[in-house]
Scaffold this active site. Structure first.
Site, PDB file in Angstrom:
ATOM      1  N   ARG A   1      -4.452   6.602  -5.731  1.00 22.82           N
ATOM      2  CA  ARG A   1      -3.304   5.723  -5.470  1.00 22.82           C
ATOM      3  C   ARG A   1      -3.726   4.309  -5.844  1.00 22.82           C
ATOM      4  NH1 ARG A   1      -6.084   2.688  -3.108  1.00 22.82           N
ATOM      5  NH2 ARG A   1      -4.207   1.526  -2.599  1.00 22.82           N
ATOM      6  N   GLY A   2      -2.747   3.390  -5.784  1.00 20.97           N
ATOM      7  CA  GLY A   2      -2.989   2.047  -6.305  1.00 20.97           C
ATOM      8  C   GLY A   2      -2.505   2.042  -7.743  1.00 20.97           C
ATOM      9  N   ALA A   3      -1.685   1.036  -8.083  1.00 23.01           N
ATOM     10  CA  ALA A   3      -0.966   1.070  -9.359  1.00 23.01           C
ATOM     11  C   ALA A   3      -1.866   1.293 -10.587  1.00 23.01           C
ATOM     12  CB  ALA A   3      -0.138  -0.208  -9.503  1.00 23.01           C
TER      13      ALA A   3
ATOM     14  N   ARG B   1       5.376   9.566  -8.994  1.00 25.09           N
ATOM     15  CA  ARG B   1       5.705   8.445  -8.092  1.00 25.09           C
ATOM     16  C   ARG B   1       6.559   7.444  -8.878  1.00 25.09           C
ATOM     17  NH1 ARG B   1       1.039   5.952  -4.416  1.00 25.09           N
ATOM     18  NH2 ARG B   1       2.810   5.464  -3.083  1.00 25.09           N
TER      19      ARG B   1
ATOM     20  N   GLN C   1      -4.046   2.624   4.310  1.00 26.57           N
ATOM     21  CA  GLN C   1      -4.926   2.293   3.176  1.00 26.57           C
ATOM     22  C   GLN C   1      -5.855   1.129   3.521  1.00 26.57           C
ATOM     23  OE1 GLN C   1      -1.645   2.798   2.966  1.00 26.57           O
ATOM     24  NE2 GLN C   1      -1.030   3.691   1.017  1.00 26.57           N
TER      25      GLN C   1
ATOM     26  N   ASP D   1       2.567  -3.427  -7.304  1.00 25.34           N
ATOM     27  CA  ASP D   1       2.896  -2.170  -7.990  1.00 25.34           C
ATOM     28  C   ASP D   1       3.798  -2.402  -9.193  1.00 25.34           C
ATOM     29  OD1 ASP D   1       2.149  -1.259  -5.112  1.00 25.34           O
ATOM     30  OD2 ASP D   1       1.955   0.464  -6.442  1.00 25.34           O
TER      31      ASP D   1
ATOM     32  N   ASN E   1       5.257  -4.353  -3.713  1.00 25.22           N
ATOM     33  CA  ASN E   1       3.929  -3.962  -3.233  1.00 25.22           C
ATOM     34  C   ASN E   1       4.112  -3.217  -1.911  1.00 25.22           C
ATOM     35  OD1 ASN E   1       1.009  -4.033  -3.659  1.00 25.22           O
ATOM     36  ND2 ASN E   1       0.936  -5.321  -1.828  1.00 25.22           N
ATOM     37  N   LYS E   2       3.015  -2.739  -1.381  1.00 24.78           N
ATOM     38  CA  LYS E   2       3.031  -1.916  -0.173  1.00 24.78           C
ATOM     39  C   LYS E   2       3.922  -2.490   0.926  1.00 24.78           C
ATOM     40  CE  LYS E   2       1.528   1.234   0.339  1.00 24.78           C
ATOM     41  NZ  LYS E   2       2.329   2.441   0.086  1.00 24.78           N
TER      42      LYS E   2
HETATM   43  O1  MRU Z   1       0.916   3.753  -1.839  1.00 26.11           O
HETATM   44  P1  MRU Z   1      -0.248   3.134  -2.543  1.00 26.11           P
HETATM   45  O2  MRU Z   1      -1.526   3.261  -1.779  1.00 26.11           O
HETATM   46  O3  MRU Z   1      -0.381   3.606  -3.965  1.00 26.11           O
HETATM   47  O4  MRU Z   1       0.109   1.578  -2.598  1.00 26.11           O
HETATM   48  C1  MRU Z   1      -0.777   0.730  -3.254  1.00 26.11           C
HETATM   49  C2  MRU Z   1      -0.403  -0.702  -3.188  1.00 26.11           C
HETATM   50  O5  MRU Z   1       0.636  -1.066  -2.690  1.00 26.11           O
HETATM   51  C3  MRU Z   1      -1.335  -1.662  -3.851  1.00 26.11           C
HETATM   52  O6  MRU Z   1      -1.306  -2.905  -3.199  1.00 26.11           O
HETATM   53  C4  MRU Z   1      -0.910  -1.852  -5.308  1.00 26.11           C
HETATM   54  O7  MRU Z   1      -0.788  -0.629  -5.951  1.00 26.11           O
HETATM   55  C5  MRU Z   1      -1.873  -2.694  -6.046  1.00 26.11           C
HETATM   56  S1  MRU Z   1      -3.385  -1.848  -6.357  1.00 26.11           S
HETATM   57  C6  MRU Z   1      -4.387  -2.838  -7.281  1.00 26.11           C
END
Ligand code: MRU
Length: 372
Positions: free
Chosen positions: A51-53, A94, A202, A243, A253-254
């Site tokens: 996970r993470g963009a 996703r 996370q 994201d 973002n999250k």
């Molecule tokens: O649901 P996730 O864990 O994929 O969400 C991730 C985030 O919101 C991060 O802040 C974002 O992807 C940036 S990662 C460098």
């Protein structure tokens, strides 16, 4: 001292396969997965094993490349069908992080182009493109870190972050955590406050783990404690990842990020977003057009592996929120620091081409870095 960071996703040297660190098992267990199909990688993305963009983009690109490799023994028409099916499967995994679509499109176009020559050429072109995406992301993280250093205060650095935008979320040292890692490596005193990040933690499972492993002073707080932390001025800045960044600078973002931005504005504390060019989506005019993923209600009803709410209670579970550009002090990218108004600064970020030339109105980007 420079530390080695965890690697979220890599191309396996041992046959066409993707190796993932299963992030659903952290921090208790370090489990490596070896996946050799688009379906396997799509499941891993959906269930947040990766996970993470940026890491999602790399994993999807590699997932498509291994799917293509599995068609090496067939003809061009069969390979084309395999490419299209794998692409479709992965792009449905996703919806919010734009890196996923960007990376998949790069691999798809490169494979299609090479397919005109031969099946073997398409197989090796897909793998080469996926590996290039990972390598470029590693370099972009480093540049984000370098560009972000100038925004950190002199002396001790005290930062609040949300979710995980570190090594585990990227192909390198992270985005939001990159300047903090570089400051720490340079011997500066760095203290990071990590929001727990409900519902799937996370911040506590991943950010606290990777910062602690790197020797960075990290303090965990529940999301609801952030307002009091800022009110007490225990941090000098808030820094988060993204994201998707719309053309006007709105940032998805999250979930919880928007609330932090409002708090930071109220307390007059800088609010920074750090992201690579691959997260900028010029085709999306503003945040209201960004698709927001809704997660399974069970992640909230059974938050800690047991029932934590009435089993049938209605749940509101967006995985992301949108922070309006007006609340963001600056966007730190691999190409430099972009300041408001974001439209002109981001306009040069040709999304499909992270190698593209320098956008206008961006601080701190040098020709030397462009040439790399
Ligand atoms: O649901 P996730 O864990 O994929 O969400 C991730 C985030 O919101 C991060 O802040 C974002 O992807 C940036 S990662 C460098």
């Amino acid at each position: 001292m420079t530390v080695s960071h965890p690697v979220a996703v890599r191309w396996s040297e041992d046959g066409p396969a993707v190796e993932l660190l299963d992030q659903t098992r952290l921090p208790g267990k370090v489990v490596q997965l070896r996946l050799d199909s688009a379906a396997g990688v799509a499941e891993a993305i959906r269930s947040l094993r990766v996970r993470g963009a940026p890491a999602i983009g790399i994993a999807a690109a590699m997932g498509l490349a291994v799917e293509v490799a599995a068609g090496a023994g067939g003809d061009a028409a069969a390979l084309r069908r395999r490419l299209d099916a794998g692409h479709e499967l992965l792009r449905r995994s996703r919806p919010t992080a734009v890196n996923l679509f960007w990376a998949l499109e790069r691999v798809r176009l490169r494979a299609l182009d090479a397919l005109g020559e031969s099946v073997a050429a398409a197989v090796s072109a897909a793998a080469a493109e996926a590996r290039a995406i990972a390598e470029e992301d590693r370099a972009m993280c480093l540049r984000i870190g370098e560009n972000g250093l100038s925004l950190l205060p002199e002396g001790e650095v005290r930062a609040l972050t949300h979710c995980n935008a570190g090594a585990l979320a990227t192909g390198g040292i992270g985005t939001a955590l990159a300047p903090l890692y570089l400051a720490h490596d340079a011997g500066r005193r760095v203290r990071v406050f990590a929001d727990e990040t409900r519902p799937v933690l996370q911040g506590s499972r991943l950010t606290a783990w990777e910062l602690g492993r790197a020797g960075v002073d990290v303090t965990l707080l529940v999301d609801g404690a952030a307002a009091f932390l800022l009110q007490q001025r225990q941090v000098d800045l808030v820094i988060v990842g993204a994201d998707r960044i719309a053309a006007n600078g709105d940032v998805a973002n999250k979930i919880g990020t928007y609330g932090l931005a409002v708090l930071a504005r109220h307390h007059d504390i800088p609010f920074y977003v750090a992201a690579p060019a691959s997260t900028v989506d010029l085709a999306t005019a503003s945040g209201s057009a960004i698709p927001i993923e809704e997660r399974d209600a069970e992640e909230i009803r059974r938050g800690f592996g047991r029932l934590t709410a009435p089993a049938d209670v209605a749940v509101y579970a967006p995985a992301f929120d949108v922070t309006p550009a007006a609340l963001i002090t600056a966007i730190i990218t691999d190409r430099g620091v972009v300041r408001p108004p974001y439209g002109p600064g981001l306009a040069g970020f040709a999304h499909a081409s992270p190698q593209a030339g320098e956008p206008a109105g961006v601080e701190g980007a040098s020709d030397e870095r462009d040439a790399q």
